[in-house]
Scaffold this motif. Structure first.
Motif, PDB file in Angstrom:
ATOM      1  N   VAL A  78     -27.828 -28.301   0.248  1.00 15.47           N
ATOM      2  CA  VAL A  78     -28.042 -29.062  -0.986  1.00 15.47           C
ATOM      3  C   VAL A  78     -28.181 -30.548  -0.665  1.00 15.47           C
ATOM      4  N   LEU A  79     -27.338 -31.052   0.208  1.00  8.09           N
ATOM      5  CA  LEU A  79     -27.401 -32.460   0.618  1.00  8.09           C
ATOM      6  C   LEU A  79     -28.779 -32.797   1.186  1.00  8.09           C
ATOM      7  N   LEU A  80     -29.319 -31.906   2.004  1.00 13.28           N
ATOM      8  CA  LEU A  80     -30.607 -32.153   2.657  1.00 13.28           C
ATOM      9  C   LEU A  80     -31.799 -31.968   1.729  1.00 13.28           C
ATOM     10  N   SER A  81     -31.636 -31.165   0.668  1.00 17.49           N
ATOM     11  CA  SER A  81     -32.805 -30.806  -0.133  1.00 17.49           C
ATOM     12  C   SER A  81     -32.858 -31.418  -1.535  1.00 17.49           C
ATOM     13  N   ALA A  82     -31.732 -31.770  -2.129  1.00 13.79           N
ATOM     14  CA  ALA A  82     -31.756 -32.340  -3.477  1.00 13.79           C
ATOM     15  C   ALA A  82     -32.352 -33.746  -3.418  1.00 13.79           C
TER      16      ALA A  82
END
Length: 129
Positions: A78-82
């Protein structure tokens, strides 16, 4: 030749080219609020792979993923994609602890969306990790 079409090559706008493929992920159906989930690029995929390898180095390659490790991997995805509408990261490393406190179902749904956009199969990733 089709009417209105040109045989001349058209160079894409640089900003458009650099913008990752992304989809809106609704977080609140009532207000329509949410974030974008972007396709992970090479660098982000490598960061995710390194996270998995670090976990395997500690637990052993054949060890099952513990619940805290699963949450850590979902949080990392989530950190990398949001991102925002311009493709800029929505979260920073400072947000990881608070992000890990969110619903595991929400984290899993967001991580699954990111994996699908990256061409990864969430079920296959779960079997490997």
């Amino acid at each position: 030749m089709a009417k209105g079409k040109s045989n001349s090559p058209v160079v894409i706008n640089k900003a458009k080219f650099l913008l990752p493929k992304m989809e809106f992920f609704p977080l609140d159906a009532t207000t329509g609020e949410g974030v974008y989930i972007k396709e992970l690029g090479g660098r982000s995929l490598l960061q995710f792979k390194e996270k998995i390898e670090a976990m395997e180095a500690v637990a052993g390659k054949d060890a099952e993923l513990s619940t805290p490790q699963g949450i850590e991997l979902m949080t990392t995805m989530v950190l990398l994609s949001a991102c925002d509408a311009n493709g800029h990261p929505f979260f920073t490393e400072d947000d990881v602890i608070l992000l890990a406190e969110k619903s595991p179902v929400l984290l899993q749904d967001m991580a699954d969306k990111a994996m699908l956009l990256a061409g990864m199969n969430p079920v296959a990733v779960a079997e490997v990790t």
